[in-house]
Write a protein that holds these residues in place. Structure first.
Motif, PDB file in Angstrom:
ATOM      1  N   ALA A 170       0.862  -1.187   0.000  1.00 52.88           N
ATOM      2  CA  ALA A 170       0.000   0.000   0.000  1.00 52.88           C
ATOM      3  C   ALA A 170       0.894   1.231   0.000  1.00 52.88           C
ATOM      4  CB  ALA A 170      -0.924   0.008   1.215  1.00 52.88           C
ATOM      5  N   SER A 171       0.334   2.361  -0.352  1.00 54.43           N
ATOM      6  CA  SER A 171       1.103   3.613  -0.312  1.00 54.43           C
ATOM      7  C   SER A 171       1.035   4.199   1.098  1.00 54.43           C
ATOM      8  CB  SER A 171       0.542   4.619  -1.318  1.00 54.43           C
ATOM      9  OG  SER A 171      -0.725   5.100  -0.883  1.00 54.43           O
ATOM     10  N   PRO A 172       2.058   4.943   1.506  1.00 49.41           N
ATOM     11  CA  PRO A 172       2.009   5.592   2.820  1.00 49.41           C
ATOM     12  C   PRO A 172       0.780   6.502   2.964  1.00 49.41           C
ATOM     13  CG  PRO A 172       4.236   5.653   1.946  1.00 49.41           C
ATOM     14  CD  PRO A 172       3.363   5.160   0.837  1.00 49.41           C
ATOM     15  N   ASP A 173       0.406   7.174   1.880  1.00 44.21           N
ATOM     16  CA  ASP A 173      -0.755   8.059   1.928  1.00 44.21           C
ATOM     17  C   ASP A 173      -2.031   7.278   2.215  1.00 44.21           C
ATOM     18  OD1 ASP A 173      -2.230  10.649   1.332  1.00 44.21           O
ATOM     19  OD2 ASP A 173      -3.045   9.351  -0.253  1.00 44.21           O
ATOM     20  N   TYR A 174      -2.196   6.129   1.536  1.00 34.38           N
ATOM     21  CA  TYR A 174      -3.407   5.321   1.763  1.00 34.38           C
ATOM     22  C   TYR A 174      -3.460   4.855   3.222  1.00 34.38           C
ATOM     23  CZ  TYR A 174      -6.818   1.593   1.602  1.00 34.38           C
ATOM     24  OH  TYR A 174      -7.910   0.800   1.866  1.00 34.38           O
ATOM     25  N   THR A 180      -3.488   0.945   9.003  1.00 30.63           N
ATOM     26  CA  THR A 180      -2.719  -0.212   8.531  1.00 30.63           C
ATOM     27  C   THR A 180      -3.351  -1.503   9.038  1.00 30.63           C
ATOM     28  OG1 THR A 180      -0.669   1.074   8.557  1.00 30.63           O
ATOM     29  CG2 THR A 180      -0.469  -1.339   8.561  1.00 30.63           C
ATOM     30  N   PRO A 181      -3.748  -2.407   8.150  1.00 32.86           N
ATOM     31  CA  PRO A 181      -4.287  -3.701   8.597  1.00 32.86           C
ATOM     32  C   PRO A 181      -3.213  -4.508   9.315  1.00 32.86           C
ATOM     33  CG  PRO A 181      -3.955  -3.704   6.228  1.00 32.86           C
ATOM     34  CD  PRO A 181      -3.729  -2.299   6.675  1.00 32.86           C
ATOM     35  N   VAL A 234      -1.727   1.181  -6.710  1.00 39.67           N
ATOM     36  CA  VAL A 234      -1.297   1.211  -5.309  1.00 39.67           C
ATOM     37  C   VAL A 234      -0.477   2.460  -5.048  1.00 39.67           C
ATOM     38  CG1 VAL A 234       0.147   0.073  -3.584  1.00 39.67           C
ATOM     39  CG2 VAL A 234      -1.385  -1.286  -5.022  1.00 39.67           C
ATOM     40  N   ARG A 235       0.433   2.780  -5.947  1.00 38.14           N
ATOM     41  CA  ARG A 235       1.285   3.959  -5.790  1.00 38.14           C
ATOM     42  C   ARG A 235       0.452   5.240  -5.709  1.00 38.14           C
ATOM     43  NH1 ARG A 235       4.001   3.456 -10.203  1.00 38.14           N
ATOM     44  NH2 ARG A 235       5.829   2.365  -9.402  1.00 38.14           N
ATOM     45  N   ASN A 236      -0.655   5.261  -6.436  1.00 35.31           N
ATOM     46  CA  ASN A 236      -1.516   6.444  -6.451  1.00 35.31           C
ATOM     47  C   ASN A 236      -2.524   6.482  -5.308  1.00 35.31           C
ATOM     48  OD1 ASN A 236      -0.319   7.532  -8.768  1.00 35.31           O
ATOM     49  ND2 ASN A 236      -1.640   6.313 -10.121  1.00 35.31           N
ATOM     50  N   GLY A 237      -2.426   5.523  -4.389  1.00 40.11           N
ATOM     51  CA  GLY A 237      -3.252   5.573  -3.194  1.00 40.11           C
ATOM     52  C   GLY A 237      -4.680   5.103  -3.366  1.00 40.11           C
ATOM     53  N   GLU A 253      11.960   0.919  -2.267  1.00 43.99           N
ATOM     54  CA  GLU A 253      13.192   1.638  -1.933  1.00 43.99           C
ATOM     55  C   GLU A 253      12.995   3.150  -2.011  1.00 43.99           C
ATOM     56  OE1 GLU A 253      16.344   0.256  -4.367  1.00 43.99           O
ATOM     57  OE2 GLU A 253      16.336  -1.786  -3.541  1.00 43.99           O
ATOM     58  N   ARG A 254      12.146   3.614  -2.944  1.00 46.62           N
ATOM     59  CA  ARG A 254      11.882   5.051  -3.072  1.00 46.62           C
ATOM     60  C   ARG A 254      10.863   5.545  -2.067  1.00 46.62           C
ATOM     61  NH1 ARG A 254      11.919   3.547  -8.652  1.00 46.62           N
ATOM     62  NH2 ARG A 254       9.633   3.532  -8.647  1.00 46.62           N
ATOM     63  N   GLY A 255      10.285   4.656  -1.281  1.00 44.58           N
ATOM     64  CA  GLY A 255       9.307   5.056  -0.274  1.00 44.58           C
ATOM     65  C   GLY A 255       7.919   5.315  -0.835  1.00 44.58           C
ATOM     66  N   GLU A 256       7.663   4.926  -2.093  1.00 49.13           N
ATOM     67  CA  GLU A 256       6.358   5.169  -2.713  1.00 49.13           C
ATOM     68  C   GLU A 256       5.303   4.195  -2.212  1.00 49.13           C
ATOM     69  OE1 GLU A 256       8.261   6.705  -6.972  1.00 49.13           O
ATOM     70  OE2 GLU A 256       7.306   4.738  -6.798  1.00 49.13           O
ATOM     71  N   ILE A 257       5.719   2.988  -1.845  1.00 52.72           N
ATOM     72  CA  ILE A 257       4.816   2.002  -1.277  1.00 52.72           C
ATOM     73  C   ILE A 257       5.534   1.283  -0.141  1.00 52.72           C
ATOM     74  CG2 ILE A 257       3.525   1.635  -3.413  1.00 52.72           C
ATOM     75  CD1 ILE A 257       5.116  -0.893  -3.862  1.00 52.72           C
ATOM     76  N   VAL A 258       4.755   0.608   0.700  1.00 54.85           N
ATOM     77  CA  VAL A 258       5.338  -0.137   1.816  1.00 54.85           C
ATOM     78  C   VAL A 258       4.689  -1.514   1.883  1.00 54.85           C
ATOM     79  CG1 VAL A 258       5.910   1.906   3.169  1.00 54.85           C
ATOM     80  CG2 VAL A 258       3.665   0.842   3.427  1.00 54.85           C
ATOM     81  N   PRO A 259       5.450  -2.530   2.263  1.00 50.17           N
ATOM     82  CA  PRO A 259       4.864  -3.864   2.441  1.00 50.17           C
ATOM     83  C   PRO A 259       4.149  -3.949   3.788  1.00 50.17           C
ATOM     84  CG  PRO A 259       7.218  -3.933   2.874  1.00 50.17           C
ATOM     85  CD  PRO A 259       6.916  -2.527   2.421  1.00 50.17           C
TER      86      PRO A 259
END
Length: 301
Positions: A170-174, A180-181, A234-237, A253-259
């Motif tokens: 998911a993206s950090p913004d989402y 966070t589940p 996912v990147r776009n939230g 690595e760029r911080g656009e999404i997180v596992p």
């Protein structure tokens, strides 16, 4: 008589191994009618029927099966020896066509093929991405790559690449907007993005609690048909997605999404490269398999 029948015996073995005159003719680069004529000449010469033919199938007779069991190992050895001489004389040449799912192309092949291409400049490597199930013989491919449970029957298969796990992302913004589940059951409260396979089936959301494997139906208003579209969404939230490990490494690595839910991910095992059982393995394919496996630190089968 034996010398005169060697090429016909090779054709006979190819028909049994590939299961049809048409597939064998394509591999041998002759017409089906010419191949049928060669088999008839072989049967006339040996004075015994080797194959039972119908309009839809071909199968060896008892005599044909007995002959195949005796001569096929020798044919493989002879063809392999001759192919090895070709390698010493002129190096690897020709075209190598592979049919692979997009995930395998990205995770297994993309980081590994530079060495093969550099070392074999006279081999034309064609990698065709296709997430559907393809008849590699009918499609004119030398080999395909799939997970073990989806391999076509009657093929030779070798493990290729690292062990693979799925990854929920998911993206950090989402996550900031929706939370966070913490376990898979929390996904019912989230917009989960579906991935549609070419055959019309939705990709399953697989999880494990360490002992049991289970699949959850997701809740979402977006379905896409490619892993790249999934990653972009996912990147776009838009929501939460699931992809194979390694596909989204750059975006992570760029911080656009997180596992997320990493402790709940099952092990899918490895991809396998598979190819028709032949009287010999083409040298370019053998070199390609060895090169990719060496890149991933694999030995054995």
């Amino acid at each position: 008589m034996v010398n005169e029948n060697i090429s016909d015996l090779a054709a006979f073995c190819a028909i049994i191994e590939l299961g049809s005159f048409r597939a064998a003719a394509k591999q041998l680069r002759v017409t089906p009618s010419a191949l049928s004529h060669r088999i008839k000449n072989l049967e006339d010469s040996l004075q015994v029927r080797l194959l039972n033919r119908t309009t839809r199938s071909v199968a060896p007779t008892d005599a044909g099966r007995a002959l195949y069991d005796r001569v096929s190992p020798a044919m493989r050895e002879m063809s392999g020896a001759l192919q090895s001489l070709d390698d010493y004389r002129s190096g690897l040449t020709g075209t190598l066509r592979l049919n692979v799912p997009a995930n395998a192309a990205r995770v297994v092949l993309a980081p590994a093929i530079a060495g093969f291409c550099r070392d074999n400049p006279n081999v034309r490597l064609e990698i065709i991405e296709n997430d559907g199930f393809v008849d590699i013989v009918a499609g004119g491919f030398d080999a395909g790559i799939r997970f073990e449970e989806t391999l076509a029957p009657g093929m030779t298969a070798i493990r290729l690449g690292p062990s693979i796990r799925p990854m929920v992302i998911a993206s950090p913004d989402y996550l900031k907007r929706h939370g966070t589940p913490m376990n898979p059951n929390d996904l019912v409260n989230h917009n989960c993005i579906n991935l549609l396979f070419p055959g019309g089936k939705l990709a399953p959301w697989d999880f494990t609690d360490g002992e049991n494997h289970f699949v959850l139906a997701n809740n979402g208003n977006l379905t896409v048909s490619s892993t790249q579209m999934m990653l972009d969404a996912v990147r776009n939230g838009i929501g939460i997605g699931q992809k194979l490990q390694g596909i989204a490494d750059d975006a992570i690595e760029r911080g656009e999404i997180v596992p997320i839910l990493e402790d709940w991910m099952p092990d899918y095992g490895q991809f396998w490269i598979y190819y028709p059982k032949r009287t010999y393995l083409p040298s370019a394919l053998r070199a390609f398999i060895n090169s990719v496996r060496a890149f991933h630190g694999q030995t054995g089968t």
